[in-house]
Scaffold this motif. Structure first.
Motif, PDB file in Angstrom:
ATOM      1  N   GLY A  17      22.850 -55.514  -9.515  1.00 32.06           N
ATOM      2  CA  GLY A  17      23.548 -55.391  -8.221  1.00 32.06           C
ATOM      3  C   GLY A  17      23.079 -54.170  -7.440  1.00 32.06           C
ATOM      4  N   GLN A  18      22.837 -53.063  -8.163  1.00 35.94           N
ATOM      5  CA  GLN A  18      22.348 -51.839  -7.506  1.00 35.94           C
ATOM      6  C   GLN A  18      20.959 -52.074  -6.909  1.00 35.94           C
ATOM      7  OE1 GLN A  18      22.426 -49.362 -10.959  1.00 35.94           O
ATOM      8  NE2 GLN A  18      24.602 -48.852 -10.797  1.00 35.94           N
ATOM      9  N   VAL A  19      20.129 -52.742  -7.673  1.00 35.76           N
ATOM     10  CA  VAL A  19      18.766 -53.052  -7.211  1.00 35.76           C
ATOM     11  C   VAL A  19      18.826 -53.965  -5.989  1.00 35.76           C
ATOM     12  CG1 VAL A  19      16.590 -54.193  -7.838  1.00 35.76           C
ATOM     13  CG2 VAL A  19      17.776 -52.736  -9.514  1.00 35.76           C
ATOM     14  N   ASN A  20      19.695 -54.991  -6.041  1.00 35.57           N
ATOM     15  CA  ASN A  20      19.816 -55.945  -4.927  1.00 35.57           C
ATOM     16  C   ASN A  20      20.256 -55.260  -3.644  1.00 35.57           C
ATOM     17  OD1 ASN A  20      19.027 -57.949  -6.674  1.00 35.57           O
ATOM     18  ND2 ASN A  20      21.113 -58.724  -7.056  1.00 35.57           N
ATOM     19  N   ARG A  21      21.200 -54.295  -3.786  1.00 40.56           N
ATOM     20  CA  ARG A  21      21.686 -53.577  -2.587  1.00 40.56           C
ATOM     21  C   ARG A  21      20.548 -52.811  -1.912  1.00 40.56           C
ATOM     22  NH1 ARG A  21      26.553 -52.876  -5.365  1.00 40.56           N
ATOM     23  NH2 ARG A  21      26.027 -50.800  -6.191  1.00 40.56           N
ATOM     24  N   LEU A  22      19.689 -52.184  -2.721  1.00 36.73           N
ATOM     25  CA  LEU A  22      18.566 -51.422  -2.159  1.00 36.73           C
ATOM     26  C   LEU A  22      17.514 -52.353  -1.556  1.00 36.73           C
ATOM     27  CD1 LEU A  22      18.203 -48.713  -4.960  1.00 36.73           C
ATOM     28  CD2 LEU A  22      18.948 -48.316  -2.625  1.00 36.73           C
ATOM     29  N   LEU A  23      17.286 -53.513  -2.204  1.00 39.38           N
ATOM     30  CA  LEU A  23      16.331 -54.489  -1.657  1.00 39.38           C
ATOM     31  C   LEU A  23      16.825 -55.050  -0.338  1.00 39.38           C
ATOM     32  CD1 LEU A  23      15.286 -56.433  -4.899  1.00 39.38           C
ATOM     33  CD2 LEU A  23      13.794 -54.993  -3.500  1.00 39.38           C
ATOM     34  N   ALA A  24      18.152 -55.212  -0.229  1.00 35.25           N
ATOM     35  CA  ALA A  24      18.756 -55.747   1.002  1.00 35.25           C
ATOM     36  C   ALA A  24      18.556 -54.790   2.182  1.00 35.25           C
ATOM     37  CB  ALA A  24      20.256 -55.996   0.785  1.00 35.25           C
ATOM     38  N   LYS A  25      18.426 -53.481   1.869  1.00 32.61           N
ATOM     39  CA  LYS A  25      18.197 -52.478   2.928  1.00 32.61           C
ATOM     40  C   LYS A  25      16.745 -52.486   3.402  1.00 32.61           C
ATOM     41  CE  LYS A  25      21.592 -48.874   1.817  1.00 32.61           C
ATOM     42  NZ  LYS A  25      21.717 -47.455   1.393  1.00 32.61           N
ATOM     43  N   GLY A  26      15.931 -53.321   2.758  1.00 30.02           N
ATOM     44  CA  GLY A  26      14.520 -53.416   3.150  1.00 30.02           C
ATOM     45  C   GLY A  26      13.624 -52.427   2.423  1.00 30.02           C
ATOM     46  N   LEU A  27      14.129 -51.856   1.313  1.00 28.91           N
ATOM     47  CA  LEU A  27      13.357 -50.877   0.550  1.00 28.91           C
ATOM     48  C   LEU A  27      12.283 -51.568  -0.282  1.00 28.91           C
ATOM     49  CD1 LEU A  27      13.515 -47.732  -0.018  1.00 28.91           C
ATOM     50  CD2 LEU A  27      14.577 -48.372  -2.172  1.00 28.91           C
ATOM     51  N   SER A  28      11.103 -50.970  -0.351  1.00 31.46           N
ATOM     52  CA  SER A  28      10.011 -51.524  -1.167  1.00 31.46           C
ATOM     53  C   SER A  28      10.422 -51.520  -2.639  1.00 31.46           C
ATOM     54  CB  SER A  28       8.757 -50.661  -0.967  1.00 31.46           C
ATOM     55  OG  SER A  28       7.829 -50.923  -1.987  1.00 31.46           O
ATOM     56  N   SER A  29      10.053 -52.586  -3.359  1.00 37.68           N
ATOM     57  CA  SER A  29      10.440 -52.700  -4.776  1.00 37.68           C
ATOM     58  C   SER A  29       9.863 -51.556  -5.619  1.00 37.68           C
ATOM     59  CB  SER A  29       9.988 -54.047  -5.339  1.00 37.68           C
ATOM     60  OG  SER A  29       8.578 -54.162  -5.229  1.00 37.68           O
ATOM     61  N   ASP A  30       8.713 -50.969  -5.170  1.00 40.51           N
ATOM     62  CA  ASP A  30       8.101 -49.853  -5.899  1.00 40.51           C
ATOM     63  C   ASP A  30       8.919 -48.572  -5.803  1.00 40.51           C
ATOM     64  OD1 ASP A  30       6.028 -51.509  -6.563  1.00 40.51           O
ATOM     65  OD2 ASP A  30       4.715 -50.831  -4.948  1.00 40.51           O
ATOM     66  N   LEU A  31       9.803 -48.509  -4.793  1.00 41.70           N
ATOM     67  CA  LEU A  31      10.559 -47.270  -4.578  1.00 41.70           C
ATOM     68  C   LEU A  31      12.020 -47.368  -5.005  1.00 41.70           C
ATOM     69  CD1 LEU A  31       9.104 -46.353  -1.083  1.00 41.70           C
ATOM     70  CD2 LEU A  31       8.576 -45.257  -3.241  1.00 41.70           C
TER      71      LEU A  31
END
Length: 578
Positions: A17-31
């Motif tokens: 869920g934490q990862v999904n929230r950051l991906l939803a913000k448009g953050l690169s998966s590497d970061l």
């Protein structure tokens, strides 16, 4: 997604869920891993412990951390060495034994990235960047077959840095041998002063430092060595290291060049000398200071071409340049340049003098010391030993019918008082003051005992400045800024802003930066501002008025330089406060 994040998800250390929230913000998966540690979902300490555990279990190689620039190699190695019951060493805190290093073939040192630190009758201590590299340990054990091998850890960056110094040392090995042979054959002091090989070494040191764009050269004796350091883009870096026996003839010859007393080693001394380095003439201002193992010698490199630099070429943006130029064109008044030591104030003063000097005006300066010599300008060197202080020189200058006066630095009330009076009696005065920003200069002058009405009548403009390192153009890449940093400074940073950084290359000595440029703020004293100063208004009221008059702060100026790709956001945050 990167390997460490995948493994952390697999063992439940972080949640999907934490990862999904950051991906939803448009953050690169590497970061994702970086932002997880910044947002507090997982502390950096916990992450480092996880990585160390994986390395010890043989799941990860130590080199995995090279893919993550936000995971500190030092922190990982400290925890790894503690777990393996080994020493972690900061090589910069050790006086390295270079004679021990010279016993090992340089190719071996470079191949396995290790460096011997010290030895005694029973053992030899060697620093490795990877303490689990068995092949490297076996290779060095073969070189010291009769001694116990004590393994220590140090960062790869530090070890490579010291190996580079060893390589430099090897390049002047023949010259050092020639110096030793010459010194052994010398019987008198006169012969030592005529020795040519030590002059060749000085030439090599100066050429190396100037080629590296150094502003100062530091020659320092330690217990075992003689260290040469250069200040490049505001930061000291080791350039060369010699054995201790090279230091005495080197120090004596430099003192001789600067007309100093070579027999006097108990008192500080100052002098200067000029020499051609390559096809250009340089002045060197030399200072000696007695220290525990001899004398610390510092040479300030005075490049005559820098004295002729134009203000717009020093990195001033067009708006700030026009504001300052308008102030310099006023018939009388005082213009102040503020900032901490090493922020380029002297260069700005000389840039302003370039704008002022002409045949029709008498321009006189009072400096301590006179750094650059200029035509059409009468330069006075302060000499407190004979009573020629800033204040005493200023009083005499006012009887010399000057039009423009430059004071190197306002240090006391008396100097400030005379400068203000000179400004009020029809002279243009430019000087420097130690304050952190332009508006702080006004309460500082009040604190020094000057009346508010005198300040308001004399002040024309105040410039505050800093120097930021410029990104190396050879290794410049787009930088991903943490979302938390963008949120902290959202009022200054536009949406979808792009910032840059240097990754580090051969051209910039792996720093990511090459050269420096000014960021500044110029406070023009308008009628409204002058009225507030005369009334003794608080700093907040003056700042509000300045903003109304079109004032742009040093931090905003720095952010603009970062957005233009000239410097990095990290560098602006390092030198300027909001």
């Amino acid at each position: 997604m990167d390997r460490i994040t995948t493994d952390l998800l697999a063992n439940g250390s972080i949640m999907q869920g934490q990862v999904n929230r950051l991906l939803a913000k448009g953050l690169s998966s590497d970061l994702i891993l970086r932002d997880i540690t910044l947002s507090g979902f997982m502390t950096m300490d916990r992450l480092v412990r996880f990585i160390v555990e994986q390395i010890r279990n043989g799941i990860y190689e130590l080199s995995i951390i090279e893919n993550y620039d936000y995971i500190g190699e030092k922190e990982v190695l400290q925890k790894l060495s503690a777990g393996l019951d080994l020493f972690f060493l900061d090589l910069d805190a050790i006086d390295m034994d270079y004679q021990l290093i010279s016993r090992i073939p340089f190719a071996q040192l470079k191949k396995f990235t290790f460096i011997p630190i010290s030895q005694d009758d029973m053992s030899v201590t060697v620093a490795f960047c990877d303490p689990l590299n068995i092949e490297a340990e076996e290779a060095i054990q073969r070189l010291f077959p009769r001694k116990i091998l004590k393994i220590a850890c140090a960062t790869k960056k530090q070890i490579l840095s010291y190996l580079y110094k060893v390589e430099l040392q090897n390049s002047v090995k023949d010259l050092i041998k020639k110096i030793r042979d010459e010194l052994n054959s010398i019987t008198t002091l006169e012969e030592q002063q005529e020795a040519s090989s030590i002059l060749l070494l000085i030439d090599v040191i100066l050429k190396t430092c100037i080629r590296s764009r150094a502003s100062d050269v530091h020659i320092e004796p330690t217990e075992k060595n003689c260290v040469v350091r250069a200040r490049i883009d505001g930061k000291l870096t080791e350039v060369q290291i010699f054995d201790k026996d090279i230091y005495p003839p080197l120090a004596s010859r430099l003192k001789l060049l600067a007309n100093l007393d070579i027999a006097e080693k108990r008192k500080p001394q100052d002098g200067r000398f000029s020499t051609a380095v390559g096809d250009r003439e340089f002045d060197f201002r030399i200072s000696t200071l007695p220290i525990l193992y001899g004398e610390s010698i510092v040479m300030r490199v005075l490049d005559k071409e820098k004295a002729l630099v134009k203000l717009e070429d020093a990195g001033m943006d067009t708006l700030s340049y026009n504001k300052l130029l308008k102030g310099l064109q006023e018939p009388f008044g005082i213009i102040l340049v503020t900032g901490p030591t090493g922020s380029g104030k002297t260069t700005t003063l000389y840039g302003a003098l370039n704008e002022l000097r002409n045949v029709e005006d008498k321009v006189i300066t009072v400096e301590d010391p006179v750094e650059y010599r200029m035509n059409l300008i009468q330069q006075v060197q302060v000499n407190p030993k004979v009573g020629l202080t800033f204040a005493a020189a200023l009083r005499s200058i006012l009887r010399q019918d000057p039009d423009k006066i430059m004071i190197g630095e306002i240090r006391d009330q008396e100097t400030l008082e005379i400068a203000i009076k000179a400004a009020l009696t029809g002279h243009m005065v430019i000087s420097t003051l130690h304050t952190n920003d332009s508006i702080s200069a006004i309460p500082r002058m009040v604190d020094m005992g000057i009346e508010n009405y005198l300040i308001s009548g004399a002040l024309v403009a105040i410039q505050a400045q800093r120097l930021v390192r410029k990104i190396c153009t050879k290794c410049k890449v787009i930088e991903k800024i943490p979302s938390s940093t963008l949120e902290d400074f959202e009022q200054y940073i536009p949406k979808k802003a792009i910032f840059y950084k240097g990754t580090g290359c051969k051209e910039c000595n792996d720093t990511g930066y090459m050269g420096r440029e000014m960021i500044c703020e110029v406070l023009t004293i308008t009628e409204a501002m002058s009225s507030l100063i005369a009334k003794g208004a608080p700093k907040d009221a003056m700042l509000a008025q300045a903003v109304e008059d079109g004032f742009i702060g040093i931090f905003e100026n720095g952010i603009q330089k970062a957005l233009d790709g000239i410097t990095s956001l990290e560098e602006v945050l390092r030198v300027a406060k909001v």
